[in-house]
Design an enzyme around this catalytic site. Sequence first.
Site, short mmCIF file in Angstrom:
data_model
loop_
_atom_site.label_atom_id
_atom_site.label_comp_id
_atom_site.label_asym_id
_atom_site.label_seq_id
_atom_site.Cartn_x
_atom_site.Cartn_y
_atom_site.Cartn_z
N TYR A 1 0.81 -1.21 0.00
CA TYR A 1 0.00 0.00 0.00
C TYR A 1 0.85 1.27 0.00
O TYR A 1 0.34 2.35 -0.31
CB TYR A 1 -0.94 0.02 1.21
CG TYR A 1 -1.96 -1.09 1.24
CD1 TYR A 1 -2.06 -2.02 0.21
CD2 TYR A 1 -2.83 -1.23 2.30
CE1 TYR A 1 -2.98 -3.05 0.23
CE2 TYR A 1 -3.78 -2.25 2.33
CZ TYR A 1 -3.84 -3.16 1.29
OH TYR A 1 -4.77 -4.17 1.32
N LYS B 1 4.47 -15.46 3.52
CA LYS B 1 4.54 -16.31 2.32
C LYS B 1 6.02 -16.54 2.00
O LYS B 1 6.52 -16.25 0.92
CB LYS B 1 3.81 -15.63 1.16
CG LYS B 1 3.59 -16.54 -0.06
CD LYS B 1 2.69 -17.72 0.24
CE LYS B 1 2.44 -18.52 -1.05
NZ LYS B 1 1.73 -19.80 -0.77
N ASP C 1 -1.73 -18.89 2.87
CA ASP C 1 -2.81 -19.65 2.26
C ASP C 1 -3.34 -20.75 3.18
O ASP C 1 -4.55 -20.88 3.39
CB ASP C 1 -2.36 -20.23 0.91
CG ASP C 1 -0.97 -20.83 0.94
OD1 ASP C 1 -0.30 -20.74 1.98
OD2 ASP C 1 -0.54 -21.39 -0.08
N ASP D 1 -4.96 -7.21 5.98
CA ASP D 1 -6.20 -6.64 5.48
C ASP D 1 -7.20 -7.74 5.15
O ASP D 1 -8.38 -7.69 5.51
CB ASP D 1 -5.89 -5.80 4.24
CG ASP D 1 -7.04 -4.89 3.83
OD1 ASP D 1 -8.10 -4.93 4.47
OD2 ASP D 1 -6.87 -4.13 2.87
N ASP E 1 -10.57 -9.46 7.73
CA ASP E 1 -11.95 -9.52 7.26
C ASP E 1 -12.49 -10.94 7.34
O ASP E 1 -13.68 -11.15 7.66
CB ASP E 1 -12.04 -9.02 5.81
CG ASP E 1 -12.08 -7.50 5.72
OD1 ASP E 1 -11.87 -6.84 6.75
OD2 ASP E 1 -12.30 -6.98 4.62
#
Length: 337
Positions: free
Chosen positions: A120, A166, A198, A222, A226
């Site tokens: 970001y 990751k 994952d 992020d 959620d």
Amino acid sequence: MSELIACLPGDGIGPEVLDQAVRVLESLPVDVKVVRLPFGGAAIDELGVPLPAETLATCRAARAVLLGAVGGPRWDGGSVRPEQGLIGLRKELDVYANLRPARQGDVDLVIVRELVGGLYYGARGVRDDGTVFDTCEYHPTQVERIARRAFALAAGRGGSLVSVDKANVLDTSRLWRRVVSEVSHDFPEVELRHALVDSFAMELVTSPERIDVVVTENTFGDILSDVAAAVTGGLGLAASASLGDAGPGIFEPVHGSAPDIAGTGAANPAAMLRSVALLLEHALQRPDLATAVGEAVDEALVSRPTRDAGGDATTIGFGDAVLVSLERRLSATEVVR
């Protein structure tokens, strides 16, 4: 002297849910001064920018920032977008630690998301051949400070921390894993394990009750936060606190601006009111009041739920129920005034 609370109503349902937050905050035995300021799409419409200089200056001087929601389709596709104000405010206040509690039944976890680095904030652009790129960058010091925040939180809770990355693919994740492992030596009381994003996403859906504290980078955080919200009741109930090492934190619900229901009185203010509880805990150092507000919200979700929660209460009606419950709780306990 009154504590200054900078309130940014924002867009869509933001002003409606923030109004309920202010009602609750001003009902409590704390000396606060609430100042409402333009931000997001509303600020673009009024002043041409999503984060006006006066808004930023007031936020910097405040004890805490209480934020509604920003964005909406009317600003989509423009060169100036409401979300730019939010990203800019986070960077300017250096609120690098985003805490996202998720609690329901036997699930009680917190995701600690690094908030001012990664994709970001990295370099972005368009190459001559039309390729568009975004860059994920992290410095070791950025990883270290968020890791220390997460370890300290885990040490005060269940003593377990999952670091999500990751590392089998990304160099930034290999840096992340190395630095988190180094920091772990300073927190021997916390059990650390590493997980790939994952496979951890699947664990978060299938076995959330086994998770205590999670620390991860900006983009993964992020998404995963959620998911955690969905597992524990939905985004309409999810609150957040974005904290730095000094200066004000930002306290906000994680739902969007929901322009389709703005002005109808149907918005659920539960996430906003839970954000007030986080403000009381982290900014005003009143964990007693934070607990009282949280319990009052939980009770109102049963006694006067809004439409999205299976009931028919309006936004204001839900706020009324919280205030009634809160007054009863404060009257029944010895609260420092």
